[in-house]
Write a protein that holds these residues in place. Structure first.
Motif, PDB file in Angstrom:
ATOM      1  N   ALA A   7       0.848  -1.201   0.000  1.00  0.00           N
ATOM      2  CA  ALA A   7       0.000   0.000   0.000  1.00  0.00           C
ATOM      3  C   ALA A   7       0.873   1.236   0.000  1.00  0.00           C
ATOM      4  O   ALA A   7       1.924   1.271   0.648  1.00  0.00           O
ATOM      5  N   SER A   8       0.417   2.217  -0.738  1.00  0.00           N
ATOM      6  CA  SER A   8       1.165   3.478  -0.782  1.00  0.00           C
ATOM      7  C   SER A   8       0.225   4.593  -1.200  1.00  0.00           C
ATOM      8  O   SER A   8      -0.651   4.394  -2.053  1.00  0.00           O
ATOM      9  N   GLN A   9       0.388   5.749  -0.571  1.00  0.00           N
ATOM     10  CA  GLN A   9      -0.444   6.892  -0.957  1.00  0.00           C
ATOM     11  C   GLN A   9      -0.024   7.412  -2.328  1.00  0.00           C
ATOM     12  O   GLN A   9      -0.817   7.912  -3.085  1.00  0.00           O
ATOM     13  N   LYS A  10       1.263   7.259  -2.612  1.00  0.00           N
ATOM     14  CA  LYS A  10       1.821   7.849  -3.818  1.00  0.00           C
ATOM     15  C   LYS A  10       2.030   6.773  -4.877  1.00  0.00           C
ATOM     16  O   LYS A  10       2.331   5.632  -4.550  1.00  0.00           O
ATOM     17  N   ASP A 124      -0.922  -6.881  -5.065  1.00  0.00           N
ATOM     18  CA  ASP A 124      -0.456  -5.562  -5.473  1.00  0.00           C
ATOM     19  C   ASP A 124      -1.682  -4.648  -5.577  1.00  0.00           C
ATOM     20  O   ASP A 124      -2.727  -5.059  -6.090  1.00  0.00           O
ATOM     21  N   THR A 125      -1.560  -3.432  -5.077  1.00  0.00           N
ATOM     22  CA  THR A 125      -2.715  -2.525  -5.079  1.00  0.00           C
ATOM     23  C   THR A 125      -2.430  -1.293  -5.933  1.00  0.00           C
ATOM     24  O   THR A 125      -1.278  -1.004  -6.252  1.00  0.00           O
ATOM     25  N   ALA A 126      -3.499  -0.592  -6.245  1.00  0.00           N
ATOM     26  CA  ALA A 126      -3.339   0.684  -6.949  1.00  0.00           C
ATOM     27  C   ALA A 126      -2.846   1.724  -5.944  1.00  0.00           C
ATOM     28  O   ALA A 126      -3.033   1.581  -4.741  1.00  0.00           O
ATOM     29  N   ALA A 127      -2.215   2.770  -6.457  1.00  0.00           N
ATOM     30  CA  ALA A 127      -1.717   3.821  -5.567  1.00  0.00           C
ATOM     31  C   ALA A 127      -2.892   4.584  -4.968  1.00  0.00           C
ATOM     32  O   ALA A 127      -3.960   4.673  -5.561  1.00  0.00           O
ATOM     33  N   GLY A 128      -2.676   5.109  -3.772  1.00  0.00           N
ATOM     34  CA  GLY A 128      -3.635   6.057  -3.228  1.00  0.00           C
ATOM     35  C   GLY A 128      -4.669   5.506  -2.282  1.00  0.00           C
ATOM     36  O   GLY A 128      -5.512   6.234  -1.798  1.00  0.00           O
ATOM     37  N   LEU A 129      -4.614   4.243  -2.000  1.00  0.00           N
ATOM     38  CA  LEU A 129      -5.591   3.637  -1.092  1.00  0.00           C
ATOM     39  C   LEU A 129      -7.031   4.033  -1.435  1.00  0.00           C
ATOM     40  O   LEU A 129      -7.740   4.621  -0.617  1.00  0.00           O
ATOM     41  N   SER A 156       4.363  11.646   3.731  1.00  0.00           N
ATOM     42  CA  SER A 156       3.033  11.027   3.824  1.00  0.00           C
ATOM     43  C   SER A 156       3.033   9.828   4.772  1.00  0.00           C
ATOM     44  O   SER A 156       1.997   9.199   4.981  1.00  0.00           O
ATOM     45  N   VAL A 157       4.188   9.513   5.376  1.00  0.00           N
ATOM     46  CA  VAL A 157       4.244   8.359   6.280  1.00  0.00           C
ATOM     47  C   VAL A 157       3.238   8.476   7.430  1.00  0.00           C
ATOM     48  O   VAL A 157       2.463   7.539   7.685  1.00  0.00           O
ATOM     49  N   PRO A 158       3.200   9.631   8.132  1.00  0.00           N
ATOM     50  CA  PRO A 158       2.212   9.726   9.222  1.00  0.00           C
ATOM     51  C   PRO A 158       0.780   9.530   8.715  1.00  0.00           C
ATOM     52  O   PRO A 158      -0.032   8.900   9.393  1.00  0.00           O
ATOM     53  N   HIS A 159       0.496  10.071   7.525  1.00  0.00           N
ATOM     54  CA  HIS A 159      -0.844   9.920   6.967  1.00  0.00           C
ATOM     55  C   HIS A 159      -1.174   8.443   6.760  1.00  0.00           C
ATOM     56  O   HIS A 159      -2.265   7.969   7.102  1.00  0.00           O
ATOM     57  N   MET A 160      -0.208   7.705   6.217  1.00  0.00           N
ATOM     58  CA  MET A 160      -0.442   6.284   5.971  1.00  0.00           C
ATOM     59  C   MET A 160      -0.629   5.515   7.286  1.00  0.00           C
ATOM     60  O   MET A 160      -1.524   4.688   7.418  1.00  0.00           O
ATOM     61  N   LEU A 161       0.209   5.852   8.273  1.00  0.00           N
ATOM     62  CA  LEU A 161       0.083   5.167   9.566  1.00  0.00           C
ATOM     63  C   LEU A 161      -1.272   5.484  10.202  1.00  0.00           C
ATOM     64  O   LEU A 161      -1.896   4.630  10.830  1.00  0.00           O
ATOM     65  N   GLU A 162      -1.719   6.732  10.006  1.00  0.00           N
ATOM     66  CA  GLU A 162      -3.019   7.139  10.541  1.00  0.00           C
ATOM     67  C   GLU A 162      -4.136   6.320   9.885  1.00  0.00           C
ATOM     68  O   GLU A 162      -5.056   5.856  10.557  1.00  0.00           O
TER      69      GLU A 162
ATOM     70  N   SER B  10      12.414  15.343   6.138  1.00  0.00           N
ATOM     71  CA  SER B  10      11.164  14.591   5.999  1.00  0.00           C
ATOM     72  C   SER B  10       9.995  15.240   6.738  1.00  0.00           C
ATOM     73  O   SER B  10       8.849  14.858   6.519  1.00  0.00           O
ATOM     74  N   TRP B  11      10.289  16.184   7.611  1.00  0.00           N
ATOM     75  CA  TRP B  11       9.255  16.937   8.328  1.00  0.00           C
ATOM     76  C   TRP B  11       8.317  16.028   9.114  1.00  0.00           C
ATOM     77  O   TRP B  11       7.118  16.281   9.197  1.00  0.00           O
ATOM     78  N   ILE B  12       8.829  14.986   9.636  1.00  0.00           N
ATOM     79  CA  ILE B  12       7.959  14.072  10.376  1.00  0.00           C
ATOM     80  C   ILE B  12       8.093  14.353  11.867  1.00  0.00           C
ATOM     81  O   ILE B  12       9.212  14.479  12.382  1.00  0.00           O
TER      82      ILE B  12
END
Lengths: 271, 261
Positions: A7-10, A124-129, A156-162, B10-12
């Motif tokens: 999974a990836s937002q990007k 495998d997934t599409a980008a962007g959840l 975007s790591v925090p966003h993904m973890l959220e 990374s601004w994390i």
């Protein structure tokens, strides 16, 4: 069996490259592996063969055009590796599927894979959840989070973890196998810095030890429609990266515990 | 873990990530699991038509979407129980793990050396820690190579026999270009069709076909369940192969395909 999604937002972070090469490595290590392409673009199929666009696959199963997974699965040169291509997304979308049924159809797919003796199911997934990717991740035991080693991507790591935290609060049992740094550039100080910062910030169990560098051979392998290990008779060193990642996955997901059986503690070299 | 600071590139926020990781490590709160309609699957508002479809769907499709993990667990347990019953009743051959494995030739591992990556890339744990699952075998050999390895063994055991391997749909997988190919293929296709029409074949543990051929040779065909599906091993020989040879042939083909041995 373990079910593992990416999974990836990007987009463009190397999810499909990871899936193809990882599936190949896991299969070479003896695990019955089924690689499922849930990305409507059909990146897995398009990376491996021109003809897969016309083949039926995941979306045909999803909308009930074909209920037997066995008829959709493509064999590969390795008996341990099979591929379920994305299939004909447009035809399936025209026919439509009930959103509420997607989780149950995914569960059916997992069951069918289990019945086929699959040890490791990689989705495998599409980008962007999007909605489909979200359902796929929720259906899995583990998720790998490929993160491109560049500032915008890792922000975007925090966003993904959220998002994953929300999945769990909604009752999904999916666990994070780890964040995998991809496209790490040796020549770029920024890329190196991002990798170092993330490694300093995250606990070791949340970040794969192995990075995936940005290398031309991945592009070449994709152009030729093969995993990087099959690019040449003697695989380039970077092919071994995916063996290392496969080994980490075995450890992180407990796949080894599942596969180890009495009498298989060691093997003899000579006879 | 470093204290909360905004990372330079990374601004994390370390504290924020720390808190999120805490959530992710907690066991999934099953008691808090919401009803399917409130799951926020991102599909938007479900239509009445979709609800109507759900009513007519398969039983499994009506199950709670988030109960799949427990569903799968119980399904796996049931599957294992059924497999052990079938093995005890003699309908299924025990898996390789349960058999006393005879020693096999081991291919040198190809994944042991750490990749010679540039310094900045950390490497995975040493090979001893992240070891390949210790199953016998030359994993990684292709289907063709496995057939070829089996054919070599057959040549040593039955030098005068013609070898054919036919898929479950009647396709010839090994033995192309031989004079008897089409005759063997037709015979096995007819046998397969006959087997499918009968109701008792499911109870046979080792379906075997013996048939004299027009040229005086004897055809022996053995069904072998492998990870490629059901394969049919066929041998033509001037003298019939005795029943004693059947289990060995069958086991050898299965091992060749399933274990790359």
């Amino acid at each position: 069996m373990i079910a593992l999604a990416t999974a990836s937002q990007k987009g463009g972070v190397g999810k499909t490259t990871l899936c193809i090469n990882l599936a190949y490595s896991l299969a070479r290590r003896g695990w019955n592996t089924l690689l499922v392409d849930t990305d409507p673009q059909g990146g897995v199929g398009l990376s491996l063969a021109r003809s897969t666009r016309a083949k039926t696959g995941f979306y045909d199963y999803l909308c009930g055009l074909e209920r037997d997974v066995g008829r959709l699965v493509l064999a590969t040169r390795l008996p341990e590796l099979q591929i379920l291509p994305a299939g004909q997304y447009d035809a399936a979308a025209r026919r439509g599927w009930s959103p509420q049924e997607v989780p149950a159809r995914l569960t059916d797919l997992l069951r069918a894979a289990e019945l086929r003796g699959v040890d490791c199911l990689i989705l495998d997934t599409a980008a962007g959840l999007n909605a489909m990717s979200e359902s796929v991740v929720k259906a899995c035991d583990y998720v790998i989070l490929p993160q491109q080693a560049e500032p915008l991507a890792v922000r975007s790591v925090p966003h993904m973890l959220e998002t994953l935290s929300r999945f769990r609060s909604e009752g999904a049992g999916v666990k994070v196998a780890g964040i995998l740094l991809t496209m790490v550039s040796v020549d770029s100080q920024v890329s190196q810095k991002v990798a170092a910062e993330l490694r300093a910030l995250l606990p070791p169990d949340m970040l794969f030890d192995q990075n995936v560098p940005r290398l031309n051979s991945f592009l070449e392998a994709s152009a030729m429609g093969v995993p990087v290990a099959l690019l040449k008779k003697n695989p380039p060193p970077e092919a071994l990266l995916f063996d290392q990642i496969a080994a980490e996955i075995e450890r992180r997901t407990g796949l080894l515990d599942e596969g180890d059986a009495p009498g298989h503690a060691h093997a003899s070299l000579l006879d | 873990m470093p204290q909360a600071t905004l990372m330079q590139v990374s601004w994390i926020d370390a504290n924020e990530v720390d808190a999120l990781l805490g959530h992710l490590r907690d066991p999934a709160p099953a008691a808090q699991a919401q009803e399917p309609s409130a799951l926020g699957t991102g599909w938007g508002k479900e239509s009445a038509a979709a609800e109507a479809t759900a009513e007519t769907s398969l039983p499994s499709a009506r199950s709670h979407p988030l109960s799949h993990h427990s569903d799968l667990q119980s399904f796996r347990e049931k599957l294992q129980a059924l497999q052990s019953h079938a093995i005890q009743a003699g309908f299924l051959a025990p898996s390789e793990d349960e058999e006393t494995a005879t020693p096999l030739v081991i291919a040198l591992p190809t994944v042991k050396p750490n990749p010679p990556m540039p310094e900045p890339f950390p490497t995975a744990p040493p090979a001893a820690e992240a070891a390949t699952p210790q199953r016998e075998a030359s994993w990684g050999s292709s289907v063709e190579e496995r057939f070829s390895s089996f054919a070599r063994w057959v040549r040593t055991r039955f030098p005068d026999a013609g070898l054919y391997i036919v898929g479950d749909q009647g396709e010839m997988l090994w033995g192309h270009g031989t004079v008897q190919q089409s005759l063997v293929q037709t015979t096995i296709a007819a046998w397969l069709a006959l087997k499918r029409m009968g109701s008792t074949h499911a109870l046979e543990t080792t379906p075997v076909l013996r048939q004299p051929m027009a040229d005086g040779r004897h055809l022996l065909a053995i069904a072998c369940p492998t990870r490629l599906g059901l394969l049919h091993l066929a041998l033509t020989r001037a003298l019939p192969i005795t029943d004693d040879g059947v289990p060995e042939l069958r086991t050898r083909l299965i091992r060749s395909i399933d274990l790359g041995a």
